[in-house]
Enzyme design. Structure first.
Site, PDB file in Angstrom:
ATOM      1  N   GLU A   1       0.846  -1.205   0.000  1.00 47.86           N
ATOM      2  CA  GLU A   1       0.000   0.000   0.000  1.00 47.86           C
ATOM      3  C   GLU A   1       0.872   1.243   0.000  1.00 47.86           C
ATOM      4  O   GLU A   1       1.835   1.341   0.766  1.00 47.86           O
ATOM      5  CB  GLU A   1      -0.895  -0.025   1.245  1.00 47.86           C
ATOM      6  CG  GLU A   1      -2.309   0.382   0.992  1.00 47.86           C
ATOM      7  CD  GLU A   1      -3.063  -0.560   0.064  1.00 47.86           C
ATOM      8  OE1 GLU A   1      -3.259  -0.193  -1.102  1.00 47.86           O
ATOM      9  OE2 GLU A   1      -3.467  -1.651   0.502  1.00 47.86           O
TER      10      GLU A   1
ATOM     11  N   THR B   1       2.936   2.016  -2.074  1.00 49.23           N
ATOM     12  CA  THR B   1       4.251   1.707  -2.646  1.00 49.23           C
ATOM     13  C   THR B   1       4.281   2.027  -4.144  1.00 49.23           C
ATOM     14  O   THR B   1       5.359   2.189  -4.706  1.00 49.23           O
ATOM     15  CB  THR B   1       4.591   0.216  -2.458  1.00 49.23           C
ATOM     16  OG1 THR B   1       3.433  -0.559  -2.829  1.00 49.23           O
ATOM     17  CG2 THR B   1       4.961  -0.095  -1.022  1.00 49.23           C
TER      18      THR B   1
ATOM     19  N   SER C   1     -25.750   5.365 -16.943  1.00 48.08           N
ATOM     20  CA  SER C   1     -25.413   4.301 -15.997  1.00 48.08           C
ATOM     21  C   SER C   1     -26.688   3.696 -15.440  1.00 48.08           C
ATOM     22  O   SER C   1     -27.668   4.405 -15.218  1.00 48.08           O
ATOM     23  CB  SER C   1     -24.573   4.865 -14.839  1.00 48.08           C
ATOM     24  OG  SER C   1     -24.443   3.879 -13.819  1.00 48.08           O
TER      25      SER C   1
ATOM     26  N   GLY D   1     -16.524   3.737  -4.001  1.00 47.56           N
ATOM     27  CA  GLY D   1     -15.822   4.426  -2.924  1.00 47.56           C
ATOM     28  C   GLY D   1     -15.443   3.537  -1.758  1.00 47.56           C
ATOM     29  O   GLY D   1     -15.195   4.016  -0.663  1.00 47.56           O
ATOM     30  N   ALA D   2     -15.388   2.229  -1.975  1.00 44.56           N
ATOM     31  CA  ALA D   2     -15.040   1.299  -0.898  1.00 44.56           C
ATOM     32  C   ALA D   2     -13.566   0.897  -0.979  1.00 44.56           C
ATOM     33  O   ALA D   2     -13.117   0.018  -0.258  1.00 44.56           O
ATOM     34  CB  ALA D   2     -15.919   0.056  -0.968  1.00 44.56           C
ATOM     35  N   GLY D   3     -12.828   1.523  -1.860  1.00 48.27           N
ATOM     36  CA  GLY D   3     -11.424   1.160  -2.027  1.00 48.27           C
ATOM     37  C   GLY D   3     -11.244  -0.028  -2.953  1.00 48.27           C
ATOM     38  O   GLY D   3     -10.175  -0.625  -3.007  1.00 48.27           O
TER      39      GLY D   3
ATOM     40  N   SER E   1     -13.871   1.135  -8.088  1.00 47.99           N
ATOM     41  CA  SER E   1     -14.989   1.162  -9.031  1.00 47.99           C
ATOM     42  C   SER E   1     -14.689   2.113 -10.181  1.00 47.99           C
ATOM     43  O   SER E   1     -15.148   1.903 -11.305  1.00 47.99           O
ATOM     44  CB  SER E   1     -16.280   1.571  -8.324  1.00 47.99           C
ATOM     45  OG  SER E   1     -16.222   2.905  -7.862  1.00 47.99           O
ATOM     46  N   SER E   2     -13.909   3.151  -9.916  1.00 44.66           N
ATOM     47  CA  SER E   2     -13.610   4.127 -10.978  1.00 44.66           C
ATOM     48  C   SER E   2     -12.704   3.505 -12.045  1.00 44.66           C
ATOM     49  O   SER E   2     -12.933   3.683 -13.241  1.00 44.66           O
ATOM     50  CB  SER E   2     -12.971   5.385 -10.384  1.00 44.66           C
ATOM     51  OG  SER E   2     -11.727   5.104  -9.776  1.00 44.66           O
TER      52      SER E   2
ATOM     53  N   ASP F   1      -4.154   0.026  -9.868  1.00 43.67           N
ATOM     54  CA  ASP F   1      -5.543  -0.409 -10.037  1.00 43.67           C
ATOM     55  C   ASP F   1      -5.827  -0.855 -11.468  1.00 43.67           C
ATOM     56  O   ASP F   1      -6.444  -1.895 -11.706  1.00 43.67           O
ATOM     57  CB  ASP F   1      -6.491   0.719  -9.639  1.00 43.67           C
ATOM     58  CG  ASP F   1      -6.268   1.177  -8.210  1.00 43.67           C
ATOM     59  OD1 ASP F   1      -5.524   0.496  -7.485  1.00 43.67           O
ATOM     60  OD2 ASP F   1      -6.839   2.201  -7.817  1.00 43.67           O
TER      61      ASP F   1
END
Ligand code: ADP
Ligand code: MG
Length: 392
Positions: A43, A45, A77, A132-134, A137-138, A182
């Site tokens: 994380e 990194t 969407s 937005g949960a980490g 999703s983006s 990501d």
């Protein structure tokens, strides 16, 4: 906020295509999907040119797309109440792009920046990656869109190039100073594997990682505490890392080893030193995790997950009380290792848990959150799944 129906097993590409036809009056040219991701370890990194070990998850963004003969872009969407949004592909502009449409429009813009002619198009998005949960999703949206456009424009970009284009979209169009982790997981992930990524040269090694054959399950505990990468906390951690590298005379903190830390402590102020120590030890934990997965399997990595969490909580200071409670409660009730995952300041924790203890951990975390007066967490399992692909 979690898109409904979260994790519904029956989301079919044919249904999405049919919905597309109802909305846009014609069949899509195709349907593409790209997954969200969970970072197993590594994380903060990535922007230090270090190592990360994310995996693509069985939660995906899907886009049905058709090319138009003109320059009009229409975006819709299935989630929320956004309504159809229109734009002009010849005049893409970050300042006027609103809400979720920044992600697809940003990808189109980034492709244009590479000299690729992007046509007008109609696009319908359907995602079951929690927002937005980490779990990124983006990037799931961006990677689904770039996979579609890579084919529809005939651009023929390699995955590494698509990674850089989506990073450009996030950094310069969306305005989020994120790295390449990501997108790399979403575009380059594979079923039953984690993606061991060297963020210095983008080289990838797929590492077998399957919890279930080892009698384990990977729980994600979404604390519902919302985070934002645009937040000062993320920017200030990046600044500390840059300062640390500068003072230590290295290109990036990737070049510092734990054996160098004693000397570093004399050169850095106390806070910068702890930030540096997190990055340096976290990089080494990623390497150790890769090695242990190869030699002993997932049952052996619990202590590394725990150490990663302690480092983020105490040295990097990016955890929060809800994440700490999720981690401590999971561990106290049978998880073999747990850590917050993602950028921090909220979002989700992961808990590697024996199948036999899953219900106990779930119940204990729910109870602990209720007793603390926190919002009810959402707890679900994830498995390492395939990267981006065309579905139809
Ligand atoms: P994360 O990537 O960690 O989930 P971000 O804040 O980077 O968090 O991205 C979340 C944003 O992505 C949401 O605010 C929304 O704009 C967009 N988004 C994600 N999924 C959808 C969806 N199904 N429909 C519309 N927008 C979405
Ligand atoms: Mg994101």
């Amino acid at each position: 906020m979690t898109p409904a129906p979260a994790g519904a097993p029956d989301r079919s590409p044919a249904d999405l295509a049919a919905r597309f036809e109802r909305e846009f009056g014609k069949a899509p040219d195709g349907v593409w999907q790209a997954p969200g991701r969970v970072n197993l370890i590594g994380e903060h990194t990535d922007y230090n040119e270090g190592f990360v070990l994310p995996f693509a998850i069985d939660r995906t963004a899907r886009v049905a797309v058709s090319v138009r003969p003109d320059s009009v872009v229409r975006l819709l969407s299935t989630y929320g109440d956004h309504g159809m949004v229109s734009a002009d592909v010849t005049a893409l502009d970050a300042a006027s792009a609103k809400g979720w449409t920044k992600y697809p429009l940003g990808v189109m813009w980034a492709l244009q920046q590479r000299g690729i002619a992007v046509p007008g198009l109609d696009l319908l998005l359907d995602s079951n990656v929690p927002l937005g949960a980490g779990l990124s999703s983006s990037h799931a949206i961006e990677c689904a869109v770039i996979s579609a456009l890579n084919e529809l424009t005939g651009a023929g970009l390699e995955p590494e190039e698509m990674v850089l284009a989506t990073q450009r979209a996030e950094n310069d169009f969306v305005g989020a100073p994120t790295g390449i982790m990501d997108q790399s997981a979403s575009l380059r992930g594979a079923k039953g594997h984690a993606v061991f990524l060297d963020c210095r040269d983008q080289s990838v090694e797929l590492v077998p990682f399957e919890a279930e054959p080892a009698g384990l399950v990977m729980l994600v505990i979404d604390t519902k505490v919302s985070h934002s990468h645009a937040d000062g906390g993320y920017a200030s951690r990046r600044a500390s890392c840059e300062l640390g590298a500068e003072v230590l005379g290295v290109k990036a903190l990737r070049d510092v080893k734990s054996g160098d830390l004693a000397e570093a402590s004399g050169l850095l102020d106390e806070v910068t030193y702890r930030r540096v120590r997190h990055v340096v030890t976290e990089n080494e934990r990623v390497l150790q995790t890769v090695q242990l997965l190869a030699t002993e399997g997932p049952g052996a990595i619990g202590a590394l997950l725990d150490a990663s969490h302690a480092s983020m909580r105490d040295d990097f200071e990016i955890s929060c009380p809800e994440l700490d409670l999720a981690v401590a409660t999971s561990r106290a009730n049978g998880a073999i290792g747990a850590r917050m995952t993602g950028g921090g300041f909220g979002g989700a924790a992961i808990a590697l848990t024996p199948l036999a203890e899953e219900q106990k951990v779930r119940a204990a975390v729910e109870r602990a959150f209720a007793e603390a007066g926190y919002k009810a967490p959402e707890i679900f399992t994830v498995t390492p799944a395939a990267g981006a692909m065309r579905l139809q």
